[in-house]
Design an enzyme around this catalytic site. Structure first.
Site, PDB file in Angstrom:
ATOM      1  N   SER A   7      17.411  43.846  21.356  1.00  0.00           N
ATOM      2  CA  SER A   7      16.670  44.630  22.053  1.00  0.00           C
ATOM      3  C   SER A   7      15.681  43.809  23.097  1.00  0.00           C
ATOM      4  O   SER A   7      14.604  43.239  22.473  1.00  0.00           O
ATOM      5  CB  SER A   7      15.727  45.653  21.311  1.00  0.00           C
ATOM      6  OG  SER A   7      14.801  46.405  22.335  1.00  0.00           O
ATOM      7  N   MET A  36      11.879  53.413  29.351  1.00  0.00           N
ATOM      8  CA  MET A  36      11.036  54.615  28.909  1.00  0.00           C
ATOM      9  C   MET A  36      10.318  54.986  30.162  1.00  0.00           C
ATOM     10  O   MET A  36      10.064  54.231  31.077  1.00  0.00           O
ATOM     11  CB  MET A  36       9.993  53.837  27.926  1.00  0.00           C
ATOM     12  CG  MET A  36      10.478  53.244  26.741  1.00  0.00           C
ATOM     13  SD  MET A  36       9.276  52.409  25.558  1.00  0.00           S
ATOM     14  CE  MET A  36      10.511  51.866  24.487  1.00  0.00           C
ATOM     15  N   HIS A  65      19.635  52.200  26.621  1.00  0.00           N
ATOM     16  CA  HIS A  65      19.030  53.343  25.758  1.00  0.00           C
ATOM     17  C   HIS A  65      18.133  53.963  26.606  1.00  0.00           C
ATOM     18  O   HIS A  65      16.846  53.539  26.803  1.00  0.00           O
ATOM     19  CB  HIS A  65      18.640  52.644  24.390  1.00  0.00           C
ATOM     20  CG  HIS A  65      17.952  53.694  23.627  1.00  0.00           C
ATOM     21  ND1 HIS A  65      16.983  53.347  22.546  1.00  0.00           N
ATOM     22  CD2 HIS A  65      17.660  54.978  23.571  1.00  0.00           C
ATOM     23  CE1 HIS A  65      16.540  54.448  21.991  1.00  0.00           C
ATOM     24  NE2 HIS A  65      16.985  55.446  22.644  1.00  0.00           N
ATOM     25  N   GLY A 143       8.346  48.635  19.974  1.00  0.00           N
ATOM     26  CA  GLY A 143       9.116  47.888  19.062  1.00  0.00           C
ATOM     27  C   GLY A 143       8.378  47.640  17.889  1.00  0.00           C
ATOM     28  O   GLY A 143       7.157  47.850  18.058  1.00  0.00           O
ATOM     29  N   GLY A 196      14.822  44.231  17.642  1.00  0.00           N
ATOM     30  CA  GLY A 196      13.980  43.531  18.780  1.00  0.00           C
ATOM     31  C   GLY A 196      13.181  42.592  17.991  1.00  0.00           C
ATOM     32  O   GLY A 196      13.453  41.268  18.118  1.00  0.00           O
TER      33      GLY A 196
HETATM   34  C1  DX5 Z   1      12.184  51.771  20.376  1.00  0.00           C
HETATM   35  C2  DX5 Z   1      13.218  51.061  20.860  1.00  0.00           C
HETATM   36  C3  DX5 Z   1      13.879  50.001  20.352  1.00  0.00           C
HETATM   37  C4  DX5 Z   1      12.883  48.702  19.900  1.00  0.00           C
HETATM   38  C5  DX5 Z   1      13.155  48.295  18.674  1.00  0.00           C
HETATM   39  O1  DX5 Z   1      11.956  52.901  21.167  1.00  0.00           O
HETATM   40  O2  DX5 Z   1      14.162  52.059  21.295  1.00  0.00           O
HETATM   41  O3  DX5 Z   1      15.176  49.557  20.673  1.00  0.00           O
HETATM   42  O4  DX5 Z   1      12.914  47.782  20.865  1.00  0.00           O
HETATM   43  O5  DX5 Z   1      12.496  47.298  18.201  1.00  0.00           O
HETATM   44  P1  DX5 Z   1      12.153  46.831  16.830  1.00  0.00           P
HETATM   45  O6  DX5 Z   1      13.514  46.331  16.480  1.00  0.00           O
HETATM   46  O7  DX5 Z   1      11.299  45.730  16.855  1.00  0.00           O
HETATM   47  O8  DX5 Z   1      11.709  47.889  15.731  1.00  0.00           O
HETATM   48 ZN    ZN Z   2      16.384  51.439  21.713  1.00  0.00          ZN
END
Ligand code: DX5
Ligand code: ZN
Length: 215
Positions: A7, A36, A65, A143, A196
Site C-alpha cells: 500500500s 480517502m 481502494h 496505515g 503498508g
Molecule cells: C487503511 C488502508 C490500508 C493501509 C494499510 O485505510 O486501506 O490499505 O494502507 O496499511 P497497514 O498495512 O500499515 O495497516
Molecule cells: Zn486499502
C-alpha cells in the site's frame, strides 16, 4: 503463492519514484492505492494526479481502494487515471449493483470493501457480480493500525460462500497485515495481502515482500 499488494499510503511521498522503482523490482504483484475523501473516512490521502503518475510508473496491477462517498461519480476518472481494479465500500453505496456494473462496463475489475463491522453474509445476493472482496482488518483511514482478530472468522465464512457458489472471487485483506499474522490470514482463505507499514517501514522492503510471498 499469495498476491502481495503493497500500500502506497506508507510510501515516501517526497520520493514516490524511488518507491515505485523498488516495487517494480520486487515480487509485489499489485500496487494498492488508497483514496480517502475526508468524509467517508476521517483522513484525506491523494487523488488523480498522483494515481495517474503512479499507474504510469508501473506495469503491475493498480488496485485502487476508494474510501469515498458517491464513488460512481468518479469511476470513469479512475479508469482514465489507470486503475485496473476499482474497489468501493459496501457502506458507501446505496446502489451497489449499479456501481459494480459501471466499474465492469469501464473495463476494470470490480471490488467491494467491508468495514470491520459489516458482515460478509450481506454479500450473498451480489457475490457473483464481484471480482474481489476487500475485508478491512482495521477501521479504514490510516496505515499502521492493529489487525482485528475477528477478521479471521470473516475470511473463513466468505471463503465458504464463494466455494458454495462455485465462484473464483478473490479475498483481499487490508490493514495490520504483518509477517507474524499473514500465515494465519492465508490459511483462513485469503488470496491477496495488502501491506503498508510491513513493507515500507521495514529495513529491507524488497525482502519483506519476498517473505510475504513465501508464507
Ligand atoms: C487503511 C488502508 C490500508 C493501509 C494499510 O485505510 O486501506 O490499505 O494502507 O496499511 P497497514 O498495512 O500499515 O495497516
Ligand atoms: Zn486499502
Amino acid at each position: 503463492m499469495p498476491i502481495v499488494a503493497p500500500s502506497l499510503l506508507s510510501a515516501d511521498f517526497l520520493n514516490l519514484q524511488k518507491d515505485c522503482d523498488m516495487l517494480n523490482a520486487s515480487e509485489a504483484d499489485w500496487f494498492h492505492l488508497d483514496v480517502m475523501d475526508g468524509s467517508f473516512v476521517p483522513n484525506i490521502s491523494f487523488g488523480f494526479p498522483v494515481i495517474e503518475r503512479v499507474c504510469k510508473a508501473t506495469e503491475k496491477i493498480c488496485d485502487v481502494h476508494l474510501m469515498i462517498l458517491e464513488p460512481g461519480r468518479y469511476a470513469e476518472a479512475f479508469q482514465k487515471a489507470g486503475a485496473d481494479i476499482l474497489t468501493v465500500h459496501y457502506e458507501a453505496c446505496t446502489h451497489l449493483h449499479r456501481n459494480l456494473q459501471q466499474i465492469r462496463a469501464l473495463g476494470m475489475k470490480a471490488g467491494v470493501a467491508l468495514n470491520p463491522h459489516t458482515p460478509v453474509q450481506l454479500l450473498g445476493d451480489i457475490l457473483h457480480d464481484i471480482d474481489l472482496v476487500c475485508i478491512m482488518s482495521v477501521n479504514p483511514g490510516f496505515g499502521g493500525q492493529q489487525f482485528i482478530p475477528h477478521t479471521i472468522d470473516k475470511i473463513r465464512a466468505l471463503k465458504h460462500m464463494i466455494h458454495d457458489r462455485g465462484l473464483s472471487t478473490l479475498i483481499e485483506i487490508d490493514g495490520g497485515v504483518t509477517l507474524d499474522n499473514a500465515a494465519a490470514i492465508l490459511h483462513a482463505g485469503a488470496d491477496v495481502l495488502v501491506a503498508g507499514n510491513t513493507v515500507f517501514k521495514s529495513p529491507d522492503p524488497v525482502q519483506s515482500i519476498a517473505a510475504l510471498k513465501r508464507l
